[in-house]
Design a protein around this motif. Structure first.
Motif, mmCIF file in Angstrom:
data_model
loop_
_atom_site.group_PDB
_atom_site.id
_atom_site.type_symbol
_atom_site.label_atom_id
_atom_site.label_comp_id
_atom_site.label_asym_id
_atom_site.label_seq_id
_atom_site.Cartn_x
_atom_site.Cartn_y
_atom_site.Cartn_z
ATOM 1 N N SER A 99 60.591 44.101 -36.276
ATOM 2 C CA SER A 99 61.606 44.256 -35.235
ATOM 3 C C SER A 99 63.008 44.193 -35.844
ATOM 4 O O SER A 99 63.968 43.804 -35.174
ATOM 5 C CB SER A 99 61.443 43.190 -34.148
ATOM 6 O OG SER A 99 60.184 43.281 -33.529
ATOM 7 N N LYS A 100 63.109 44.549 -37.119
ATOM 8 C CA LYS A 100 64.378 44.560 -37.865
ATOM 9 C C LYS A 100 65.058 43.201 -37.878
ATOM 10 O O LYS A 100 66.290 43.103 -37.898
ATOM 11 C CB LYS A 100 65.347 45.596 -37.278
ATOM 12 C CG LYS A 100 64.824 47.021 -37.235
ATOM 13 C CD LYS A 100 65.929 47.922 -36.680
ATOM 14 C CE LYS A 100 65.446 49.295 -36.291
ATOM 15 N NZ LYS A 100 66.403 50.005 -35.453
ATOM 16 N N LYS A 102 65.240 41.162 -35.397
ATOM 17 C CA LYS A 102 65.886 40.838 -34.122
ATOM 18 C C LYS A 102 64.958 40.122 -33.145
ATOM 19 O O LYS A 102 65.408 39.630 -32.108
ATOM 20 C CB LYS A 102 66.398 42.116 -33.469
ATOM 21 C CG LYS A 102 67.587 42.700 -34.204
ATOM 22 C CD LYS A 102 68.014 44.015 -33.628
ATOM 23 C CE LYS A 102 69.296 44.469 -34.304
ATOM 24 N NZ LYS A 102 69.698 45.801 -33.865
ATOM 25 N N GLY A 103 63.684 40.087 -33.475
ATOM 26 C CA GLY A 103 62.733 39.496 -32.532
ATOM 27 C C GLY A 103 62.186 38.158 -32.988
ATOM 28 O O GLY A 103 62.080 37.220 -32.218
ATOM 29 N N SER A 318 74.072 45.855 -37.863
ATOM 30 C CA SER A 318 72.973 46.070 -36.912
ATOM 31 C C SER A 318 73.061 45.142 -35.697
ATOM 32 O O SER A 318 72.316 45.311 -34.738
ATOM 33 C CB SER A 318 71.626 45.878 -37.614
ATOM 34 O OG SER A 318 71.395 44.506 -37.876
ATOM 35 N N LEU A 319 73.985 44.176 -35.747
ATOM 36 C CA LEU A 319 74.109 43.222 -34.629
ATOM 37 C C LEU A 319 74.221 43.929 -33.283
ATOM 38 O O LEU A 319 73.556 43.562 -32.325
ATOM 39 C CB LEU A 319 75.331 42.313 -34.837
ATOM 40 C CG LEU A 319 75.643 41.359 -33.669
ATOM 41 C CD1 LEU A 319 74.581 40.268 -33.541
ATOM 42 C CD2 LEU A 319 77.022 40.738 -33.821
ATOM 43 N N MET A 320 75.076 44.934 -33.226
ATOM 44 C CA MET A 320 75.360 45.593 -31.953
ATOM 45 C C MET A 320 74.550 46.874 -31.755
ATOM 46 O O MET A 320 74.847 47.674 -30.882
ATOM 47 C CB MET A 320 76.864 45.884 -31.821
ATOM 48 C CG MET A 320 77.752 44.649 -31.873
ATOM 49 S SD MET A 320 77.305 43.372 -30.669
ATOM 50 C CE MET A 320 77.843 44.174 -29.156
ATOM 51 N N GLN A 321 73.507 47.052 -32.546
ATOM 52 C CA GLN A 321 72.647 48.229 -32.375
ATOM 53 C C GLN A 321 71.376 47.861 -31.611
ATOM 54 O O GLN A 321 70.995 46.703 -31.559
ATOM 55 C CB GLN A 321 72.266 48.805 -33.748
ATOM 56 C CG GLN A 321 73.448 49.446 -34.461
ATOM 57 C CD GLN A 321 73.138 49.769 -35.922
ATOM 58 O OE1 GLN A 321 72.052 49.481 -36.407
ATOM 59 N NE2 GLN A 321 74.106 50.348 -36.613
ATOM 60 N N ASP A 322 70.735 48.859 -31.045
ATOM 61 C CA ASP A 322 69.465 48.702 -30.324
ATOM 62 C C ASP A 322 69.602 47.939 -29.002
ATOM 63 O O ASP A 322 68.662 47.272 -28.560
ATOM 64 C CB ASP A 322 68.404 48.000 -31.201
ATOM 65 C CG ASP A 322 68.131 48.749 -32.487
ATOM 66 O OD1 ASP A 322 68.089 49.988 -32.441
ATOM 67 O OD2 ASP A 322 67.980 48.092 -33.528
ATOM 68 N N ILE A 323 70.768 48.022 -28.388
ATOM 69 C CA ILE A 323 70.916 47.403 -27.062
ATOM 70 C C ILE A 323 70.504 48.413 -25.986
ATOM 71 O O ILE A 323 69.823 48.074 -25.027
ATOM 72 C CB ILE A 323 72.367 46.940 -26.832
ATOM 73 C CG1 ILE A 323 72.803 46.001 -27.970
ATOM 74 C CG2 ILE A 323 72.504 46.219 -25.485
ATOM 75 C CD1 ILE A 323 74.299 45.732 -28.008
ATOM 76 N N TYR A 324 70.908 49.650 -26.188
ATOM 77 C CA TYR A 324 70.550 50.718 -25.254
ATOM 78 C C TYR A 324 69.838 51.842 -25.992
ATOM 79 O O TYR A 324 70.136 52.134 -27.137
ATOM 80 C CB TYR A 324 71.800 51.277 -24.554
ATOM 81 C CG TYR A 324 72.449 50.257 -23.648
ATOM 82 C CD1 TYR A 324 71.937 50.020 -22.368
ATOM 83 C CD2 TYR A 324 73.542 49.513 -24.071
ATOM 84 C CE1 TYR A 324 72.517 49.077 -21.534
ATOM 85 C CE2 TYR A 324 74.122 48.567 -23.241
ATOM 86 C CZ TYR A 324 73.606 48.353 -21.973
ATOM 87 O OH TYR A 324 74.171 47.412 -21.155
ATOM 88 N N SER A 325 68.926 52.479 -25.301
ATOM 89 C CA SER A 325 68.199 53.622 -25.837
ATOM 90 C C SER A 325 68.848 54.904 -25.331
ATOM 91 O O SER A 325 69.082 55.041 -24.136
ATOM 92 C CB SER A 325 66.752 53.531 -25.351
ATOM 93 O OG SER A 325 66.089 54.743 -25.536
ATOM 94 N N PHE A 326 69.154 55.811 -26.236
ATOM 95 C CA PHE A 326 69.823 57.047 -25.810
ATOM 96 C C PHE A 326 68.931 58.266 -25.981
ATOM 97 O O PHE A 326 67.946 58.228 -26.642
ATOM 98 C CB PHE A 326 71.136 57.229 -26.590
ATOM 99 C CG PHE A 326 72.109 56.116 -26.310
ATOM 100 C CD1 PHE A 326 72.763 56.030 -25.086
ATOM 101 C CD2 PHE A 326 72.331 55.109 -27.246
ATOM 102 C CE1 PHE A 326 73.643 54.994 -24.816
ATOM 103 C CE2 PHE A 326 73.220 54.070 -26.982
ATOM 104 C CZ PHE A 326 73.876 54.008 -25.765
#
Lengths: 326, 329
Positions: A99-100, A102-103, A318-326
C-alpha cells in the motif's frame, strides 16, 4: 490419525498447503521479531495458530471470487499471492510496501485477486463483503464473496443487518466466523450469554457449517461445501471455524487473560505440526523433504528481510497523493 | 429553449439518464422502489429499471451503506439514498472509514465510486433529530467530495457528474427545494464540475458565501439590499463544500473587502468558520471588516414555528448583518 472423510486430499495438494501454512508461520514469526526490534510500529495482529483457516478456504476459491477480512490480514495477503517482500515492506513503512507505506499492518489489499483488505473497524468488513456478494450477483459473474470476521465482530449490529439482507436478497456470500476464543481480552463466555456463535445464522435461515480450524483437512472439506453451496444456490452460508491464536490480540498484548496451560494445550493441536504428521504418517512423505521446504522458506523470509530493511521510506511527495481517484 | 422543472424531477432525470448510460449504476435505499421514494425523488425508476437496479432496503442504514461501498469497490456505481442525512449518522463509519479512506490506505489501488444522497438541513417543523445540516461534518474529511446544489440545473448536472466520479460523493439535497421549479436548459448530457462555486449575483460591496436552500433567501436579501440601501452583494453559491472553490471565494473577497457566510448548520467548526479562516489567511490585507457568520442558533432545532424561525438564518437577518458590516443605517 484424525477421523476424516473418505475423500482424502491428494498428497501434492497437502504438501503445497503445508508449504503455504509454514510460510505464514515463519513469515509472521519474523514479523514479530521485526516488531520487537522496532522496525514495525503501531498495531500488529498476528495470525499464528490460525493458518489452516485461510489456507484451506482460499484453496477452494475461484478466480472470480472475492474476499475481505479484518485487521489480521498478513497471511491472507500471502494466500492471495502477494510477495513476502511487499507485505513486509508495508509493515516496515517502506515505499515498496503493497500500500506504498500508507496502510500498514491493517490495510493491505490485492486488487487483482479481488482481496479487499485489511479492515481496521471491527465488523465493518461484514457489510462491505456483503456488498462484494451483491456485486457478484448484479454482474452475474458466478463469483462468491468470502467474508472473515471474528468472535468479537460477531456482536456488532451491522453483521446482522448484513445477514438479513444477504438472506433476503439471496447473495452468494460465505461468512467465515473465525472463533479464536478471544475478542482482544474478552472471552466468548464473557461476551455472549451461551457462547454458541454457530446459532447466529439461524434467525436468517442461513445454512451453517461448523469446522475445526486446527485441522486443514476439515477446513478444506467444509469450506468447499460452503463455497460450492453458496455459488450454486446463490445463498449466504455461515461457516463457523473453531481456531485459536497463540499470540496476544496484537503485539502489545501480553495475553494475561488466559493461562499458559491453556495455550500449551491448544498448541498440541497446532495446524502446521498436525499437517506435518499427517504427511509423514499417512502419505509417506519424508521428514527430510519437509525440512527442506522449511529451510527454503526460512531463506526466502530472510532474503525478503534484507531487501526490505534496505528499502527507502515513502517519498515525501507521496503524502498528498492517492486521496482521490481520477 | 428552456423549460421549468422541479428539483425533485431534475434529480430523478439525472439518475434515469445515468442508469440508461451505464449498467453498473443502481439505486438503493429505503422506499426508493415500490413506494417511488419517501420524497418521490425516484418516481418512475422502479417501473423503468426493475427490482435489480432500483432496490428497496430494510431500515438498516449502517448495513446498506456498507453493502453499497463494498459493491462500489468491486466495480459497481451505487447511488445510496438516505431518507434524510440525519439517518446517515447510523452509517457514518462506512462513509468515512470505508468509502473515504480506502483509496489512500490502499496506496491508490481500491477506489470507491459511490454517491450518498438525500435531503439535508431543516425542512421545517420536524424538530431536532430531523433538522440538521451535515455539510461541515463531511466537508471535514479528505477522500470525499461534498456538494450541495441549489436549483434544478445544478441538481441534475451535479448528480450526473457525481455518479460518473470515481470517488465517494456526498450529495446534500434539501427538502424545501424539492418542489421548487427552476429553468432547465434543454441540453443533452448536462454536467457540472463538482469542485466549482457559482457566482449567482455580482456585486462590489460584500461577498456572501452560502449553499443549498440558503442561496434562495440570500438572493432575496441581496435584492432588498440593492434596492433599499444601495449595497451591491456578490452572492457565491458554494456548491462544493469539499473541496471549497478557494480561488473564486478569495478573488471575490479581495474585490469586495467584506465577507458574510450563511448556512443552516451550527457556526461552531462550520463551513462559515472555514471560509472566515480562508479570508483571514489569504485576503487579510483586503478586509475592510471582520468576516462574519450567520448560522443556526447554537441549539438543537426547536419544534415551535416561532422558535425555529428564530434559530434559522433568513433574509431579514442577512439584511441586518450586511447593513452593519457595510456601515449603513
Amino acid at each position: 490419525m484424525r477421523v476424516r472423510s473418505t475423500k482424502n486430499p491428494k498428497k501434492e495438494t497437502l504438501v503445497a498447503l503445508y508449504k503455504q501454512m509454514k510460510t505464514f508461520r515463519v513469515f509472521e514469526e519474523k514479523i514479530a521479531e521485526l516488531y520487537t526490534k522496532g522496525h514495525i510500529g503501531g498495531f500488529c495482529h498476528l495470525y499464528i495458530g490460525q493458518e489452516a483457516v485461510v489456507s484451506g478456504i482460499t484453496h477452494n476459491m475461484m478466480q472470480q471470487d472475492s474476499c475481505i477480512t479484518s485487521y489480521r490480514d498478513h497471511s491472507h495477503m500471502l494466500a492471495f499471492g502477494a510477495s513476502m517482500e511487499s507485505v513486509m515492506a508495508e509493515l516496515c513503512g517502506r515505499e515498496t510496501g503493497c500500500s506504498k507505506g500508507k496502510g500498514g499492518s491493517m490495510h493491505m489489499y490485492k486488487r487483482d485477486r479481488n482481496f479487499f483488505g485489511g479492515n481496521g473497524i471491527v465488523g465493518a468488513q461484514v457489510s462491505l463483503g456483503t456488498g462484494l456478494a451483491f456485486a457478484h450477483k448484479y454482474k452475474k459473474d458466478n463469483g462468491v464473496s468470502v467474508v472473515y470476521f471474528g468472535d468479537g465482530a460477531a456482536n456488532q449490529g451491522q453483521v446482522y443487518e448484513s445477514f438479513n439482507m444477504a438472506s433476503l436478497w439471496e447473495l452468494p456470500v460465505v461468512y467465515v466466523l473465525e472463533d479464536n476464543k478471544y475478542a482482544m481480552g474478552t472471552s466468548v463466555a464473557r461476551s455472549t450469554l451461551d457462547g454458541s456463535l454457530e446459532k447466529r445464522g439461524e434467525p436468517f435461515y442461513m445454512k451453517t457449517i461448523i469446522s475445526d480450524g486446527m485441522d486443514i483437512i476439515d477446513v478444506l472439506e467444509k469450506s468447499k461445501e460452503a463455497i460450492d453451496y453458496s455459488r450454486s444456490e446463490s445463498k449466504p452460508v455461515l461457516l463457523c471455524v473453531n481456531t485459536y491464536r497463540y499470540r496476544g490480540h496484537s503485539m502489545s498484548d501480553p495475553a494475561t487473560y488466559r493461562t499458559k496451560d491453556e495455550v500449551s494445550e491448544m498448541k498440541k493441536l497446532d495446524p502446521v505440526d498436525c499437517l506435518y504428521n499427517i504427511l509423514v504418517d499417512d502419505y509417506g512423505v519424508q521428514d527430510s523433504d519437509l525440512h527442506e521446504i522449511e529451510k527454503d522458506i526460512v531463506s526466502q523470509v530472510s532474503e525478503a528481510e534484507n531487501i526490505v530493511l534496505s528499502a527507502s521510506e515513502p517519498d515525501v511527495g507521496s503524502l498528498m497523493q492517492d486521496i482521490y481517484s481520477f | 429553449m428552456t423549460q421549468k422543472i422541479t428539483v425533485r424531477d431534475a434529480l430523478r432525470d439525472a439518475m434515469k439518464e445515468e442508469m440508461l448510460r451505464d449498467e453498473t449504476v443502481f439505486l438503493m435505499g429505503e422506499e426508493v422502489a415500490e413506494y417511488n421514494g419517501a420524497y418521490k425523488v425516484s418516481r418512475g425508476l422502479f417501473d423503468q429499471f426493475g427490482r435489480d437496479r432500483v432496490i428497496d432496503t430494510p431500515i438498516t442504514e449502517h448495513g446498506f451503506a456498507g453493502i453499497g461501498v463494498g459493491a462500489a469497490m468491486l466495480g459497481l456505481r451505487p447511488i445510496v439514498e438516505f431518507m434524510t442525512f440525519n439517518f446517515a449518522m447510523q452509517a457514518i463509519d462506512q462513509i468515512i472509514n470505508s468509502a473515504a479512506k480506502t483509496f489512500y490506505m490502499s496506496g491508490g489501488t481500491i477506489n470507491c465510486p459511490i454517491v450518498f444522497r438525500g435531503p439535508n438541513g431543516a425542512p421545517g417543523k420536524v424538530a431536532a433529530q430531523h433538522s440538521q445540516c451535515y455539510a461541515s461534518w463531511y466537508a471535514h474529511c479528505p477522500g470525499l467530495y461534498v456538494v450541495a446544489p441549489y436549483d434544478a440545473y445544478e441538481s441534475k448536472a451535479l448528480l450526473k457528474s457525481a455518479i460518473r466520479n470515481n470517488n465517494p460523493v456526498i450529495f446534500l439535497e434539501h427538502e424545501m427545494l424539492y418542489g421548487k421549479k427552476f429553468d432547465m436548459p434543454d441540453e443533452d448530457d448536462l454536467l457540472l464540475p463538482l469542485d466549482k462555486a457559482r457566482i449567482m449575483r455580482s456585486g462590489k460591496d460584500i461577498t456572501i458565501c452560502t449553499f443549498s436552500v440558503s442561496v434562495g433567501y440570500t438572493l432575496d436579501a441581496a435584492e432588498i439590499l440593492a434596492r433599499e440601501y444601495g449595497i451591491e452583494c456578490e452572492v457565491i453559491n458554494l456548491i462544493s463544500l469539499r473541496p471549497l472553490d478557494k480561488a473564486t471565494i478569495v478573488e471575490s473577497i479581495k474585490k469586495t473587502g467584506r465577507v458574510l457566510t450563511v448556512e443552516e448548520g451550527w457556526a461552531v467548526c462550520g463551513i462559515g468558520s472555514e471560509i472566515s479562516a480562508i479570508a483571514v489567511e489569504e485576503a487579510f490585507d483586503y478586509l475592510d471588516a471582520e468576516p462574519s457568520r450567520l448560522a443556526c442558533a447554537d441549539v438543537p432545532m426547536p419544534y415551535a414555528s416561532n422558535l425555529e424561525k428564530l434559530a434559522l438564518p433568513n433574509s431579514a437577518k442577512i439584511v441586518e448583518i450586511v447593513k452593519k458590516l457595510c456601515n449603513k443605517k
